[in-house]
Design an enzyme around this catalytic site. Structure first.
Site, PDB file in Angstrom:
ATOM      1  N   ASP A  53     113.347  89.984  93.892  1.00  0.00           N
ATOM      2  CA  ASP A  53     112.242  89.076  93.387  1.00  0.00           C
ATOM      3  C   ASP A  53     112.415  87.603  92.634  1.00  0.00           C
ATOM      4  OD1 ASP A  53     109.542  88.516  92.775  1.00  0.00           O
ATOM      5  OD2 ASP A  53     109.388  89.794  91.357  1.00  0.00           O
TER       6      ASP A  53
ATOM      7  N   ASP B  69     108.520  85.079  98.473  1.00  0.00           N
ATOM      8  CA  ASP B  69     109.371  85.231  97.290  1.00  0.00           C
ATOM      9  C   ASP B  69     109.811  86.550  96.872  1.00  0.00           C
ATOM     10  OD1 ASP B  69     106.841  86.088  96.303  1.00  0.00           O
ATOM     11  OD2 ASP B  69     107.277  84.842  94.517  1.00  0.00           O
ATOM     12  N   GLU B  70     109.685  87.732  97.654  1.00  0.00           N
ATOM     13  CA  GLU B  70     110.111  89.104  97.306  1.00  0.00           C
ATOM     14  C   GLU B  70     110.276  89.946  98.531  1.00  0.00           C
ATOM     15  OE1 GLU B  70     107.819  91.791  95.242  1.00  0.00           O
ATOM     16  OE2 GLU B  70     105.817  90.770  95.335  1.00  0.00           O
TER      17      GLU B  70
END
Length: 373
Positions: free
Chosen positions: A24, A118-119
């Site tokens: 993350d 983003d993860e």
């Protein structure tokens, strides 16, 4: 990793326990802005609209220390942090960084399930690079992300997706947390139920009324109690409270929809109030659409009236929604069809569906097994 390390056979993959990493990025949008503009470094930054009806899409850690959070109205954020600096989103810059990061992931495993820009989950059970340790892989990934993008990431390493995701949040920012198979249930037991994926504020309130505050409290309830109180959500909660998650990492996972909704503290009936509510929801949902890189052609409006009756209206276009302006116009057109409203509303939501499917990725053959630690 030997067979005595795990609590439940149900956590095993085809060749034994899975080794899962959840990566993350730390305050991703805001961190990209601070990276690209040195004047923003060390300052409270919010990505999003700073106007009266704007919404915070992302907040730097400096801003979060004041209580600023994503999806918060900009006026609220500014009140909490008077020195907050608003920056307009630059999704092309975020996509560019995300593309580099995903390339790093795929260097170590083909089994990557992106959740957003983003993860992502990574299944590193198969040791493609012969590194020998899932924790070492997570460290190498974080080092390469920093070296190639100038950004920091946090990682959780464990034997299933649920615990790996919880672990990645444990030592943020720029941290790593490893939860061994024998420690999973104990780790979950000490967490507040609000940390469980899928448990929102209302769910947490309901659990509090039932005397459930932690994972341990959940684990103390039998399945009949859970099903009586939580319906279809019960089985997930029952397993999660025991550190069990059977879901595989799906590199070819197909997202069905992206959406969001808001319940209002005061019912809305006026035209101006409805327009403001629509703009707010569009801001929130379009940011999620951009973050998920979703492309779709059906927009659904959800309305809940003050008497709790609920209706939905949908429109499917011939081509994918091209941009935020078209998404907003479609949502507004659906709302206009309902006017004048028979009574005030207490909730509004928008969803984009009929999404394009993701590309399938082939499984890498002839790879060695990997230890978690």
């Amino acid at each position: 990793m030997d067979g005595d390390d795990h609590d439940h056979d149900s956590t095993e993959g085809e060749g034994g326990l899975r080794k899962i990493i959840h990566v993350d990025m730390d305050a991703f949008f805001a961190s990209v802005e601070q990276r690209d503009n040195p004047e923003l470094r060390g300052k409270p930054v919010a990505v999003g609209g700073g106007g009266g009806r704007g919404v915070v899409a992302a907040a730097s850690y400096e801003a979060r220390s004041f209580g600023v959070r994503s999806a918060m109205p900009s006026v609220t954020a500014k009140r909490l942090c008077p020195d907050l600096i608003f920056v307009r989103p630059r999704f092309e810059a975020y996509r560019e960084a995300s593309h580099i990061i995903r390339g790093i992931f795929r260097h170590f495993t083909p089994h990557v399930e992106p959740l957003s820009l983003d993860e992502a989950y990574l299944d590193v059970t198969d040791d493609v690079r012969g590194i020998g340790s899932a924790t070492r892989i997570a460290d190498l990934i974080r080092q390469r992300i920093r070296g190639e993008t100038g950004l920091t990431a946090s990682a959780g390493v464990s034997y299933n997706k649920f615990i790996a995701k919880l672990a990645s949040d444990q030592n943020k920012p720029d941290g790593i947390c490893i939860i061994k198979p024998g420690d999973g249930a104990r780790f979950v037991a000490g967490l507040p139920v609000r940390r469980f994926h899928g448990v929102g504020p209302k769910g947490a309130e309901k659990m509090a009324r039932l005397g459930i505050a932690t994972g341990a409290d959940l684990a103390a309830k039998d399945i009949d109690f859970m099903r009586a109180n939580f319906g279809s959500f019960a089985d997930y909660l029952y397993r999660a409270a025991r550190g069990i998650d059977l879901r595989p990492v799906r590199a070819n996972r197909i997202r069905k929809s992206v959406g969001g909704e808001r319940t209002y503290s005061e019912d809305i009936s006026s035209g101006a109030g409805l327009r403001a509510a629509m703009e707010h929801i569009v801001d929130i949902v379009w940011e999620r659409i951009e973050r998920a890189e979703a492309k779709g052609r059906t927009v659904t409006l959800k309305i809940k009236y003050t008497d709790f009756t609920q209706i939905t209206r949908a429109q499917s276009l011939l081509a994918n929604i091209a941009n935020k302006t078209e998404f907003a116009a479609t949502g507004q057109a659906l709302l206009d069809e309902l006017l004048p409203l028979p009574m005030p509303i207490r909730l509004m939501g928008l969803t984009l569906s009929n999404l394009e499917g993701a590309q399938r990725e082939e499984r890498s053959p002839d790879t060695a097994q990997l230890s978690l630690l």
